[in-house]
Motif scaffolding. Structure first.
Motif: not given
Length: 539
Positions: A3, A25, A28, A64, A66, A68-71
């Motif tokens: 994202r 975005t 997956e 930002r 990200t 897999a949810g990691r910034d």
């Protein structure tokens, strides 16, 4: 899975941000294709996913990203290594070990995977990418395309959730490219891997994309959407889309199969005519002569019994699978390799016995790795050195750079250029000396369609001026558009040598897209079809 939220990347002293207002975005299990002209920030965008931008490259990242949810602002590249696998434009910069098998295992060793898991994954990857025969080979002995496959394989063994690929098929022959893309398709559809890739050879990949992100120009916000919709407005597009635009097909076809279904009326309109034939120069003097040539590289006989004559004003495309001997033949013509048997003459001289200062006036080589020719700290310094070495008028090289690579400032460091931009600079450096024989090894690697068109125009002018050109290429579209002759190598031997139309149309592997769509007609390129339709309209 990936994202981008209002991302902007800027570097000190740059007139424009490298990226501006990037907002999209990638879900997956999708394959997202990044397209756009050279130098618009595609590599920067890819680097932002892996954390290389800005942690390694410097600069400032606003917004930002990200994965897999990691910034990526708070997770450095090593903290994303188990999630993101990255292969850049330059495979050599990727390698850390000496042999193929060690390189495939290295990433897993870094993550501490059990040895039995590592062994199984290495074997799976060797089979997936057709590397089993190369497992014990030193990486230094591999061809450019073989190195590309090893670089991709070293990332696949880690089983990342996200694959980030920059020009993954640029150095691959058509068959190897299809193998790699088939693997990517399998990863996406069967394992749910998310793939983000940038590629200039859209004819190879656009039909597989779930989403296309277009970067129109420097500092211009990207546009994301379905492939057909983006291709309808994109300034860069493959020949099959160009043919669809020319013929007014809707929806635009993205594959040869879809184009053939729409092309029956066009084939009927063109049935009684043919393109203006490309006539090779007749009876001009030979510039290079190769007879009975065999060359050994270590334990491998890279060339065997090669016969080749190249005449003034002629453009010859060397084609064949990776490792067939194309680069070795070019290197032998420049004196880099000594023949084991046979003879080589360039302008009457024997290359490996001729002093470099004398040989450079007879032959010029642009290698696969253009950085090998670039030593100065700025574009201006490279151009000044090229003028002095060639005895050319001041500004001659800079004029060529401007023609091939518009808009690059004099003070830019060559390492800060994209792969395609470095290639254009290296080509300008070699062309400054105006050698009678010009050798190009993968000359369109990293070039967008506009840059390729400028290159074709320049090379045609050189051929018309009497220069002989030999280019080793996997780009079938370039060969169709530019070459008088095509010579196909296989396992170091010449297996085909003839006029371009005769050789490429008869080969499923080397036929360009237009030939596949309009067969059995003799058409090779979109400009040929456009010229025929224009003549029809005037009649």
């Amino acid at each position: 899975m990936i994202r981008f939220d209002h991302v902007c990347v800027s570097y000190p002293d740059a007139a424009e941000p490298a990226l501006r207002a990037v907002d999209f975005t990638v879900p997956e299990g999708e394959l997202c294709l990044l397209v756009g002209p050279s130098g618009v920030g595609k590599s920067t965008l890819l680097g932002a996913v892996s954390g290389l931008v800005p942690h390694f490259t410097g600069g400032t990242l606003h917004g930002r990203v990200t994965v897999a949810g990691r910034d990526t602002r708070t997770h450095r590249p090593r903290e994303l290594a188990d999630v993101v696998g990255t292969v850049g434009q330059d495979p050599l910069a990727h390698f850390v070990t000496d042999t193929v098998e060690d390189e495939l295992a290295y990433g897993m060793e870094s993550l501490g995977l059990p040895s039995d898991v590592m062994r199984r994954r290495v074997e799976e990857t060797l089979d997936l990418l057709g590397l089993a025969e190369l497992r014990d080979r030193p990486i230094a002995t591999l061809s450019g395309g073989q190195r590309q496959r090893v670089a991709i394989g070293s990332v696949l063994t880690v089983h990342p959730k996200v694959l980030v690929l920059d020009e993954p098929t640029s150095a691959l022959d058509p068959a190897a490219a299809e193998e790699v893309l088939a693997v990517l398709q399998r990863l996406v559809h069967d394992l749910g891997t998310t793939v983000l890739l940038a590629e200039h050879r859209l004819e190879r990949v656009v039909q597989y994309a779930d989403q296309v992100v277009l970067l129109p120009g420097p500092g211009v916000p990207p546009v994301a959407g379905d492939p057909a919709g983006i291709m309808a407005v994109s300034p860069v597009f493959p020949p099959v889309v160009g043919l669809g635009r020319l013929a007014g097909w809707s929806p635009l076809p993205l594959s040869v199969r879809d184009a053939r279904r729409a092309a029956r009326p066009l084939r009927e309109r063109l049935a009684d005519r043919g393109p203006v034939p490309v006539v090779p120069p007749q009876k001009t003097a030979p510039v290079a002569e190769v007879s009975g040539l065999s060359v050994r590289r270590g334990r491998i006989e890279a060339l065997h019994g090669v016969e080749l004559t190249v005449r003034a004003g002629e453009t010859v495309a060397l084609m064949g699978r990776n490792g067939a001997g194309k680069s070795t033949l070019l290197g032998t013509l420049t004196g880099l390799h000594e023949p084991a048997r046979g003879t080589v003459r360039v302008g009457g001289a024997v290359p490996h016995r001729t002093a470099p200062r004398e040989l450079v006036r007879r032959v010029g080589l642009v290698p696969q790795e253009p950085r090998d020719l670039l030593y100065a700290d700025t574009v201006a310094a490279e151009c000044l050195a090229a003028d002095q070495d060639a005895g050319a008028a001041p500004g001659a090289c800079r004029a060529l750079v401007t023609e091939l690579l518009p808009g690059v400032p004099d003070q830019t460091h060559p390492r800060d250029l994209s792969e395609g931009q470095r290639l254009a600079l290296a080509l300008a450096v070699v062309l400054t000396a105006r050698p009678p024989l010009l050798l190009l090894d993968e000359p369109t690697r990293g070039l967008d369609y506009a840059a390729k068109s400028r290159l074709v125009t320049r090379l045609r002018a050189l051929a018309a001026d009497g220069h002989a050109i030999v280019l080793a290429t996997h780009d079938v579209e370039l060969a169709a558009e530019l070459a008088h002759r095509v010579v196909v190598l296989a396992d170091g031997e010449v297996v085909a040598d003839g006029r371009t139309a005769e050789v490429v149309v008869s080969s499923p592997a080397f036929a360009p897209q237009v030939a596949k769509v309009l067969q059995p007609g003799p058409w090779l390129t979109v400009p040929q079809v456009a010229a025929a339709l224009a003549d029809e309209a005037r009649a």
